[in-house]
Motif scaffolding. Structure first.
Motif, PDB file in Angstrom:
ATOM      1  N   PHE A 185       0.827  -1.175  -0.098  1.00  0.00           N
ATOM      2  CA  PHE A 185      -0.175  -0.150   0.078  1.00  0.00           C
ATOM      3  C   PHE A 185       0.646   1.265  -0.123  1.00  0.00           C
ATOM      4  N   PRO A 186       0.234   2.323  -0.561  1.00  0.00           N
ATOM      5  CA  PRO A 186       1.223   3.332  -0.704  1.00  0.00           C
ATOM      6  C   PRO A 186       1.277   4.158   0.646  1.00  0.00           C
ATOM      7  N   SER A 187       2.480   4.491   1.296  1.00  0.00           N
ATOM      8  CA  SER A 187       2.540   5.001   2.531  1.00  0.00           C
ATOM      9  C   SER A 187       2.495   6.435   2.276  1.00  0.00           C
ATOM     10  N   ASP A 229       0.230   8.409   1.262  1.00  0.00           N
ATOM     11  CA  ASP A 229      -1.339   8.937   1.018  1.00  0.00           C
ATOM     12  C   ASP A 229      -1.466   9.698   2.312  1.00  0.00           C
ATOM     13  N   PHE A 230      -2.309  10.761   1.951  1.00  0.00           N
ATOM     14  CA  PHE A 230      -2.706  11.600   3.195  1.00  0.00           C
ATOM     15  C   PHE A 230      -3.365  10.643   4.255  1.00  0.00           C
ATOM     16  N   ARG A 231      -4.363  10.082   3.928  1.00  0.00           N
ATOM     17  CA  ARG A 231      -4.896   9.193   4.724  1.00  0.00           C
ATOM     18  C   ARG A 231      -5.262   7.678   3.893  1.00  0.00           C
ATOM     19  N   HIS A 232      -5.102   6.693   4.570  1.00  0.00           N
ATOM     20  CA  HIS A 232      -5.117   5.404   3.810  1.00  0.00           C
ATOM     21  C   HIS A 232      -5.470   4.368   4.746  1.00  0.00           C
ATOM     22  N   PRO A 233      -6.703   3.624   4.684  1.00  0.00           N
ATOM     23  CA  PRO A 233      -7.202   2.616   5.388  1.00  0.00           C
ATOM     24  C   PRO A 233      -6.286   1.553   5.901  1.00  0.00           C
ATOM     25  N   THR A 253      -2.445   4.394   7.423  1.00  0.00           N
ATOM     26  CA  THR A 253      -2.348   5.248   8.370  1.00  0.00           C
ATOM     27  C   THR A 253      -2.558   4.539   9.791  1.00  0.00           C
ATOM     28  N   PRO A 254      -3.233   3.400   9.868  1.00  0.00           N
ATOM     29  CA  PRO A 254      -3.279   2.420  11.053  1.00  0.00           C
ATOM     30  C   PRO A 254      -1.794   1.890  11.276  1.00  0.00           C
TER      31      PRO A 254
END
Lengths: 514, 860
Positions: free
Chosen positions: B571-573, B575-579, B582-583
């Motif tokens: 997953f792209p780290s 991103d401003f917010r990513h499901p 971000t966790p």
């Protein structure tokens, strides 16, 4: 197999046998005075190796002596020596009573010893038995004293003394003891005996720290709750009419306890409950000022915690505390974001700085310091801190220059704020800007970044509510993120072929698979 | 068609002749004649044409001109003759001569119809062509035409010509020839002969007619038959046709076949093969759009929000959510002095996305095909091998040669999927492995199934097994496969976790399985997201619980570290917010702040976490305070003298206490024997028992990595406004305690914080007042005419208008003039008449007088 069953059978046999034995002995003692000597056998069992036997014997003893109290078969008054008994010219009845009284004191001694027993159940039964004795003695006093003063203080005092062991953690037993403290007279006498006990023990130890003892004391003290009104006191172990000065006793007890030097974790424990359970029950809380200022000067988390008590004193009891804000200011360091009492601290600081009458330089200094510290804070703290800073600026419009200084907008300058300066008046915070918040706009957590973005535009009138953020934990943040509904899930587009091989590899530079 | 030319009408009528132009008089400069137009305002640059006028002169001139022309015409009116041709369309140049004639013909017809045959219903005018009725000709089919009738027709029999044109000679000769008969019978008259001839020819004609009809019938019949088979033969070769005819009974079967073939998809022209250059360009473009997409996500929705709030709300908006019409036209906007074409780009991107989707599908199709082939092979394989043994068994490694061959083929198929890491020895191992492994695997239903499937194989084999499992259970092959593979992803992660926690950790296999995990993730992003989320959440939860109970938690195990790494791969780290990421960030933060560091393993794990954290933020350059705190803490562990430090360490490190000198070297001279090499990840799991020197070497490696991370951080955060303040503690530590280590870090961190402009609010656009939506005329501005033709048209229109007005005025003047002239005529006529009457009266009076005088005379 066989052997084990044998032993079981044996065990059972012995169990049955000792029960039967003790029961018969007890019965015989109670049945007739002829068999008075059988009481020795019962008491002997109190020193037995086996816990079960001790427990059973304890119960038997309490039964016997309570019965004797009831019958009045225990000698009242100053007890003559046992050796004198033979010589003295007393009636057989009197002799019997004196004999029994001696056995009773033997039994009490043994039970008190058993309070320090290694098995909790033994401790517990001993405690219960002793408290039964206390009740019985209260009803049928062993000393001829005036009507109002027939509570068996000596017994209770020795019991407390044993409870507050210097070597062993008695917290479990003390929590068991708590139910007796519901009784108002017991509580009162416990309080006075604890006070005496502390004096004695600490004096003996030349005011050095005794963690175990102090821990026990604290456990006992923290269980004591004084009802707010005297009229509510109706539970008595021993029927009495006199009034007690509970508050005074409570206050003195605590003051004595706090007078001596305490281990640092004890400070924390006390300070956590201080404002809720100690201060309201004292008749004059201002007397705590010595303790609180001492705690405040210790530094670190203890200082943070003492703030609460100090605040109550300042706020409700009109205490004048010089340089309160200065000290508060110097308390702020990176560790405040990582201590356990973070939520409480922010709650308090929020209250302290809620006044709109504070000078602007002071608020600006706090804001700037918080901002500087925010560079090391975890996201949970930042989510409190950023709205908090915004709230401060809202409350004090003269601090708006921190985020909006249009006059010299173009030319860059150094940060005039002096982090090392301890005096908020001297740190030039009002001449600075919150570049730290600007930095945090690039924080990895989207909510933090958004909160930091707010300073880009004029703040809204409405203050943000930070109370619900105070207890936020990282995991809660994570859950919030996990629960959010997402329409699409973007993926990394250059697919990886190996674990340690990606376009921005750092791990692979330093580590290898083998 | 009979051509008829009719001159419709010949009419003589008077038409005024064109008048000659009037003559010019010199304008007399009589000042009484001059009229001066007074100007109200003097406008600069305006040329005034009409400031001076001579009304009298011009009027007289106009009258004179009229007298010369109009009056003359008026006088000559009805006084001379002209020839007018009123034939239809005579002067109409638009009509072609044919049309003209046709129209005239119809008009003529109509006229006759109107007059004579108005009530004649039966008789219809029959159209002819070459003497034949056109109606009949139309009825006739061209079959007849195509026959050689015309030739026959043209070939007049010699007899006929002779009889017709021979001047009766033929007849006579015939008569002479048939003299004998005539003699026998009676001589026939010429009349009889002619009749006979006529009958004969008629008979001939009739015969020909019948013959023709028969032929006609036959051809029609043939036609019908042809039609019945014609559609069968439409796509077929003549050969097929022949067989069709020969094998009548087999027709049905064949027919079916033919139809099938007919409906079969024809080979369609494939897309042009792309050259390597084009492919590269396309790939680059794809990557560019993806990268742009990623950047957009990195900027986050904060920007989006800002954009969205600025939508215009009209004052007459009733807040009922009604929008008059979605105006999807792009407004012209400028950004940084450039025309903002974002919207269009977006659209393009969308399209690209679609295309991509298409491509993916195609790829999938391809895969399907490949699998199909594979399955076929498989099937064959089974057929062949079922006889001897199901030697698909893993243990039977004496694979036959032919399978080896197939293995090679297989290899090619497989090589398409994962980018081939062509190492020779690997290849050999792979081939050997392939020879042993069966080709189909059932999708594991549970984790233990997967474990059974994979355990006991080498890492490459495991990858191969997984690869084949994925291919055999591709979602397009069966409906249930999708769910199976989605579950498989979760199992795989679990398996990877197991591999990482076993002793010793099998990280090679983990690494080998990465392509498959990536592939699965690309196939089912949602399931992958869910699986990773669950693992993160579970781990975070357990850590939180231990924290609550014990106050401190142990460092996450190697499986979590590996999972975090895989998360970064999937997953792209940025991103401003990513499901997922971000966790994962929050998990990292939790681990870096709350997990106790009590051993060298913990230090190592912490360092791995730091590496991961740095990887996570390296693209987006986001600040990660916990990372810097942790690095500072690690460096703090290297310091032996804990007094008088110019920095504060925060959780999980302490200023003093046990395990605060984990990284302090026992022997300071050991650094001479140390050389830099990557630390093994396995040491994070468990550090093997080592000698003090080795331990010191290990410490040095850790310190080295730590310093390198610090250096990377200084590069990464160089542009942040608080750069100096962030690194101030690290700088203080390094300066005081390790001044000769990594000078470049110290150099990178400036002593004095850099200068920054004070903060100001963003310049806010003034909020526009609520305005009524203006009525927009879409083609406003086109009236003026932009093109040359339109301008010309406008000019001409204007000119026409002016001319029209002028003409109108002239006509009015003309009529007035004429009326005046008429009046003067009448007046003059009246005067004449009066004069004549007077004259008459005078003459009568003289007569009377004379008569009276005579009478008087007579009386006298």
């Amino acid at each position: 197999m066989a052997s084990s069953t044998d032993s079981n059978v044996k065990g059972e046999n012995s169990q049955v046998s000792y029960k039967k034995y003790i029961n018969t002995k007890t019965d015989r003692v109670l049945q007739s005075k002829k068999h008075a000597n059988d009481i020795f056998d019962v008491i002997e069992y109190l020193q037995s190796e086996k816990d079960k036997e001790v427990i059973f014997a304890t119960n038997a003893c309490s039964k016997v002596f309570c019965q004797l109290f009831y019958r009045g078969d225990l000698y009242v008054g100053d007890l003559p020596e046992e050796e004198d008994l033979v010589n003295g010219d007393r009636s057989a009845e009197e002799k019997y009573r004196i004999f029994m009284r001696h056995r009773y004191s033997n039994c009490v001694e043994l039970l008190l010893e058993n309070i320090g027993h290694k098995a909790f159940q033994v401790k517990e039964t001993s405690l219960c038995a002793l408290m039964k004795f206390v009740a019985a003695e209260g009803k049928h006093p062993l000393q001829n004293l005036d009507e109002h003063y027939n509570f068996p203080r000596e017994l209770l005092q020795t019991l407390v003394e044993h409870l507050l062991s210097e070597k062993e953690d008695m917290s479990l037993l003390i929590s068991r003891f708590q139910e007796f403290l519901e009784m108002d007279d017991v509580r009162y006498y416990v309080m006075s005996s604890v006070r005496d006990n502390i004096y004695r023990v600490m004096g003996r130890n030349k005011k050095a720290v005794i963690p175990v003892y102090q821990n026990n004391v604290f456990t006992l003290l923290s269980t004591i709750n004084v009802p707010s009104e005297a009229s509510k006191m109706r539970h008595f172990l021993v029927r009495q009419d006199c009034k007690f000065e509970h508050k005074r006793a409570f206050e003195q007890m605590w003051l004595v306890f706090l007078k001596f030097k305490l281990p640092s974790n004890m400070y924390k424990k006390i300070l956590v409950i201080l404002h809720e359970s100690i201060m309201p029950q004292m008749s004059d809380p201002t007397l705590l000022i010595d303790f609180l200022s001492a705690a405040y000067d210790i530094g670190g988390a203890i200082s943070l915690l003492s703030l609460n008590g100090l605040f109550i004193l300042i706020h409700k009891h009109n205490l004048d505390y010089p340089d309160f804000y200065k000290k508060l200011y110097s308390l702020l360091d990176p560790s405040i974001f990582h201590v356990k009492y973070r939520a409480r601290f922010f709650h308090l600081v929020n209250i302290f700085l809620s006044s709109t009458h504070l000078p602007a330089y002071l608020v600006a200094a706090f804001v700037k310091r918080f901002a500087r510290l925010s560079l090391t804070a975890p996201p949970t703290s930042l989510l409190i801190l950023l709205p908090f800073i915004c709230n401060l600026i809202r409350r004090h419009p003269s601090c708006r220059v921190l985020i909006h200084r249009p006059s010299t907008a173009e030319e860059p300058c150094d940060d005039p704020y002096v982090m090392e300066e301890e005096d908020p008046a001297q740190c030039h915070a009002l001449e600075s800007s919150l570049w730290e918040i600007k930095t945090l706009q690039k924080h990895y957590h989207p909510d933090v970044a958004k909160a930091a973005m707010k300073i880009n535009e004029p703040l809204t009138e409405q203050e943000d509510d930070i109370s619900e953020l105070l207890e936020l934990s990282t995991f809660e943040l994570m859950e919030r993120e996990l629960k959010a509904e997402r329409k699409t899930i973007p993926l990394e587009f250059d697919t990886a072929t190996e674990l340690l091989k990606s376009s921005r590899e750092v791990l692979g530079v330093h580590f290898s698979l083998e | 068609i009979n051509k008829t030319i009719i001159v419709h009408q010949l009419v003589f009528c008077a038409v005024p002749l064109p008048a000659a132009g009037g003559d010019h008089h010199p304008i007399s400069k009589n000042p009484f004649e001059v009229k001066i137009n007074r100007k109200k305002f003097d406008v600069l640059g305006r040329k005034s044409k009409h400031d001076v006028g001579l009304p009298g002169v011009s009027r007289s001139r106009a009258i004179q001109k009229r007298k010369d022309t109009l009056l003359k015409e008026f006088r000559l009116k009805d006084k001379n003759n002209t020839f007018i041709d009123r034939r239809f369309g005579e002067y109409d140049s638009k009509l072609t001569p044919e049309e003209k004639i046709l129209q005239r013909f119809t008009l003529e017809r109509q006229r006759t119809q109107d007059r004579k045959d108005m009530y004649n219903l039966n008789e219809e005018e029959e159209l002819t062509h070459y003497g034949q009725s056109l109606a009949e000709m139309e009825k006739m089919t061209d079959v007849i035409d195509s026959d050689s009738d015309s030739e026959e027709k043209g070939l007049l029999s010699a007899e006929l010509t002779a009889t017709h044109f021979g001047g009766g000679g033929g007849l006579l000769r015939k008569k002479s020839a048939g003299d004998d008969e005539e003699e026998e019978h009676k001589p026939r008259s010429r009349q009889e002969l002619i009749e006979e001839l006529i009958i004969k020819s008629k008979q001939e004609k009739r015969e020909r007619q019948t013959q023709k009809e028969e032929a006609q019938e036959l051809t029609e019949k043939l036609d019908q038959e042809w039609k019945s088979i014609q559609n069968l033969l439409a796509h077929k070769t003549p050969k097929a046709e022949r067989t069709d005819e020969t094998d009548k009974p087999k027709l049905d079967q064949y027919d079916m076949m033919v139809r099938e073939l007919g409906f079969e998809m024809k080979a369609q022209p494939s897309e042009k093969l792309k050259s390597a250059e084009e492919l590269a360009r396309e790939e680059r473009q794809r990557l560019q759009t993806l990268e742009a997409d990623r950047l957009k996500r990195m900027m986050g929705d904060a920007e989006e929000d800002a954009v969205q709030t600025n939508t215009h709300i009209s004052a007459d908006d009733m807040n009922d959510g009604f929008i008059l019409d979605g105006d999807d036209r792009k407004t012209l906007a400028y950004k940084d002095g450039k025309w903002n074409i974002e919207g269009e780009e977006e659209e393009k991107e969308d399209e690209d996305g679609d295309e991509e989707g298409g491509e993916e599908e195609e790829e999938e199709d391809d895969e399907d095909d490949a699998e199909g082939e594979e399955d076929d092979e498989e099937g064959e394989d089974d057929d062949e091998d079922d006889a001897d043994e199901d030697h698909c068994d893993l243990q039977s490694d004496e694979g036959s040669e032919d399978e080896d061959g197939q293995g090679a083929e297989e290899e090619q198929v497989c090589a398409e999927e994962p980018p081939a890491v062509s190492e020779e020895q690997k290849k050999a191992a792979q081939e050997a492995a392939k020879a042993e492994l069966p080709y189909t695997f059932p999708a594991p239903e549970s984790y233990s199934d997967l474990k059974q499937l994979l355990q006991g194989h080498g890492s490459e084999q495991q990858r191969l097994i997984l690869d084949r499992t994925l291919k055999c259970n591709h979602p397009s092959l069966s409906a249930g496969n999708k769910a199976k593979l989605q579950k498989l992803f979760g199992f795989l992660l679990e398996y990877v976790g197991d591999l990482a926690t076993q002793n010793p950790p099998d990280l090679r296999t983990v690494s080998a399985l990465i392509p498959q995990i990536c592939g699965l993730c690309q196939m089912f992003p949602e399931a992958a997201c869910k699986a990773v989320q669950t693992l993160l959440s579970d781990s975070g939860h357990s850590m939180e619980e231990t924290l609550e109970v014990k106050g401190r938690a142990p460092m996450p195990d190697l499986d979590m570290l590996v999972l975090l790494k895989i998360t970064a791969l999937l997953f792209p780290s940025s991103d401003f917010r990513h499901p997922v990421t971000t966790p994962a960030f929050l998990f990292l933060s939790q681990a870096l702040t709350r997990c106790a560091v009590v051993s060298l393993e913990d230090v190592c794990k912490g360092l791995v976490l730091c590496c991961l954290a740095l990887e996570y933020v390296s693209l987006s350059q986001r600040i990660f305070p916990e990372l810097l705190n942790f690095l500072l803490g690690l460096l703090h562990l290297t310091v032996s003298d804990k007094h008088n430090m110019g920095y504060t360490v925060v959780s999980p490190f302490r200023r003093q206490g046990k395990s605060c000198d984990l990284l302090v070297l026992k022997d300071p001279n050991v650094s001479h024997s140390w050389n830099r090499k990557p630390i093994s990840l396995q040491t994070a799991h468990r550090l093997p028992a080592q000698s003090p020197v080795e331990r010191d070497h290990y410490r040095l490696s850790l310190i080295d990595s730590c310093l390198d991370l610090v250096k990377r951080c200084t590069w990464l955060y160089k542009d942040l406004p608080s750069y100096a303040h962030i690194f101030q503690p690290i700088r203080a530590l390094l300066l005081k305690h390790l001044p000769d280590l990594h000078r470049e870090i110290l150099d990178a961190i400036p002593e004095k914080p850099s200068q920054h402009a004070p903060l100001v609010f963003k310049k806010k656009k003034p909020i526009p007042l609520k305005l009524f939506t203006p009525k927009i005329v879409l083609d406003y501005g086109k009236k003026r005419g932009n093109t040359k033709e339109e301008k010309e048209r406008e000019r001409l229109k204007h000119k026409y208008k002016r001319e029209f007005k002028g003409a109108l005025r002239e006509i009015r003047k003309d009529t007035r003039f004429l009326a005046r002239e008429k009046l003067s005529d009448v007046m003059s006529r009246d005067a004449e008449r009066k004069r004549k009457v007077k004259e008459l009266y005078g003459s009568l009076a003289t007569q009377e007088g004379e008569w009276k005088a005579l009478k008087r005379k007579n009386r006298k």
